[in-house]
Motif scaffolding. Structure first.
Motif, short mmCIF file in Angstrom:
data_model
loop_
_atom_site.label_atom_id
_atom_site.label_comp_id
_atom_site.label_asym_id
_atom_site.label_seq_id
_atom_site.Cartn_x
_atom_site.Cartn_y
_atom_site.Cartn_z
N SER A 15 0.80 -1.14 0.15
CA SER A 15 -0.16 0.10 -0.07
C SER A 15 0.89 1.23 -0.13
O SER A 15 1.91 1.25 0.30
CB SER A 15 -0.95 0.08 1.11
OG SER A 15 -0.05 0.22 2.51
N LYS A 17 0.24 3.97 1.86
CA LYS A 17 0.17 4.46 3.19
C LYS A 17 -0.38 3.71 4.04
O LYS A 17 -0.83 2.43 3.69
CB LYS A 17 -0.66 5.90 3.17
CG LYS A 17 -2.10 5.58 3.03
CD LYS A 17 -2.98 6.83 3.07
CE LYS A 17 -3.16 7.65 4.30
NZ LYS A 17 -3.61 6.94 5.51
N GLY A 18 -0.07 3.66 5.22
CA GLY A 18 -0.54 2.92 6.51
C GLY A 18 -1.95 3.16 6.86
O GLY A 18 -2.66 4.34 6.27
N LYS A 22 -3.85 -3.07 5.42
CA LYS A 22 -3.18 -4.02 4.58
C LYS A 22 -2.86 -5.41 5.23
O LYS A 22 -2.97 -6.46 4.54
CB LYS A 22 -1.86 -3.52 4.18
CG LYS A 22 -0.80 -4.37 3.62
CD LYS A 22 0.51 -3.23 2.98
CE LYS A 22 1.11 -2.62 4.28
NZ LYS A 22 1.34 -3.58 5.28
N THR A 23 -2.23 -5.25 6.35
CA THR A 23 -2.08 -6.55 7.29
C THR A 23 -3.23 -7.26 7.39
O THR A 23 -3.39 -8.50 7.36
CB THR A 23 -1.19 -6.29 8.44
OG1 THR A 23 0.04 -5.44 8.12
CG2 THR A 23 -0.82 -7.32 9.16
N ASP A 46 7.18 -6.62 6.71
CA ASP A 46 7.37 -5.18 7.35
C ASP A 46 8.51 -5.43 8.10
O ASP A 46 8.24 -5.70 9.40
CB ASP A 46 6.08 -4.62 7.98
CG ASP A 46 6.43 -3.49 8.51
OD1 ASP A 46 7.42 -2.80 8.50
OD2 ASP A 46 5.16 -2.71 8.83
N ALA A 127 5.98 -3.40 4.35
CA ALA A 127 5.58 -2.17 4.86
C ALA A 127 4.82 -1.27 4.07
O ALA A 127 4.68 -1.55 2.83
CB ALA A 127 6.80 -1.45 5.27
N ALA A 128 4.22 0.04 4.65
CA ALA A 128 3.49 0.94 3.73
C ALA A 128 4.47 1.86 3.24
O ALA A 128 5.81 2.11 3.75
CB ALA A 128 2.45 1.55 4.62
N SER A 154 -4.93 8.38 0.65
CA SER A 154 -4.66 6.84 0.14
C SER A 154 -4.49 6.74 -1.55
O SER A 154 -3.59 6.07 -1.71
CB SER A 154 -5.67 6.09 0.64
OG SER A 154 -5.57 4.50 0.19
#
Length: 252
Positions: A15, A17-18, A22-23, A46, A127-128, A154
């Motif tokens: 992705s 951004k966080g 996603k996770t 990540d 990770a983002a 996003s």
């Protein structure tokens, strides 16, 4: 490996951004694939803020960092969280793991390849953002799955990552999953908007794998640190995940 052995399909879940789920998507999608009688490996990519183990309530003794530093068999770090579902935990709170060097990347590729031969799917939760490990995982994988939400930030950050991967790393296909969707109209508008922009400025066609509706059950599952496909299997979000898992081969 036997010459007739089928290689697993490796999917990079990423992705721009966080905070876009996603996770949560990775864990729930992995569980849905495993319930369809697939053998699934989740790699927590990540490298600085790993948290797949938190969502699955796993007790981690060894992780990717240990394998990279010691040269030990990475299979020793595998945790079987459920039948047909294993996790290769990432490192947490180790900022130097975010930017792997070329040699570390080569060793990591060998590690993932060696542990994945007994699985049908490998899901790599990155990770983002646009860090070097994110870019490397996207290049390494067979396909990517981009998680984004209707939030304008996003969409902007997803576009930036898609542009970087396309322009500098030669990736030509991007597969979208839209999360936190408040109705079909919002979902179709968001997908149409980012498709139109990438087609116009990058000459890229984006594939839409599916949308996950905003669901109170998801928020509660996050608070309870449980996968929502297990906690509320009949919820709208869980049904959307299962539909994508059942159609994944035709989608990619």
């Amino acid at each position: 490996m036997s010459p007739n052995k089928k290689m697993p399909l490796t999917l990079c879940v990423t992705s721009g951004k966080g905070g876009v789920g996603k996770t949560s998507f990775t864990v729930n999608f992995a569980l849905a694939l495993a319930r369809n009688d697939n053998r699934v490996l989740v790699v927590d990519g990540d490298m600085g803020l790993a948290n797949v183990d938190v969502l699955l309530r796993l007790s981690v003794k060894h992780n990717i960092r240990d394998a990279l530093e010691s040269g030990a068999d990475p299979r020793q770090a595998l945790i079987f969280a459920r039948p047909n579902l294993a996790v290769l935990p990432g490192a947490s709170g180790v900022p130097e793991m975010v930017s792997l060097g070329v040699k570390q990347q080569a060793r990591l590729a060998d590690f993932i390849k060696s542990v994945s031969v007994d699985f049908d799917y490998v899901l790599i939760d990155t990770a983002a953002g646009i860090g070097s490990s994110v870019l490397w995982y996207n290049r390494y994988s067979d396909h990517n799955i981009f998680i984004l939400s209707p939030d304008p930030t996003s969409m902007t950050d997803a576009y930036a990552l898609i542009k970087l991967l396309s322009r500098d790393h030669g990736i030509g296909r991007f597969n979208l999953v839209l999360n936190f969707v408040r109705g079909a109209r919002e979902g179709s508008h968001t997908v149409d908007t980012i498709k139109r922009v990438t087609q116009r400025f990058l000459n890229l066609e984006l594939a839409h794998l599916g949308s996950i509706p905003e669901d109170r059950a998801v928020r509660q599952a996050v608070l309870d640190q449980l996968p929502f496909v297990e906690q509320t299997p009949g919820s709208k979000a869980a049904r959307a995940i299962h539909e994508m898992a059942q159609r994944v081969h035709t989608l990619l």
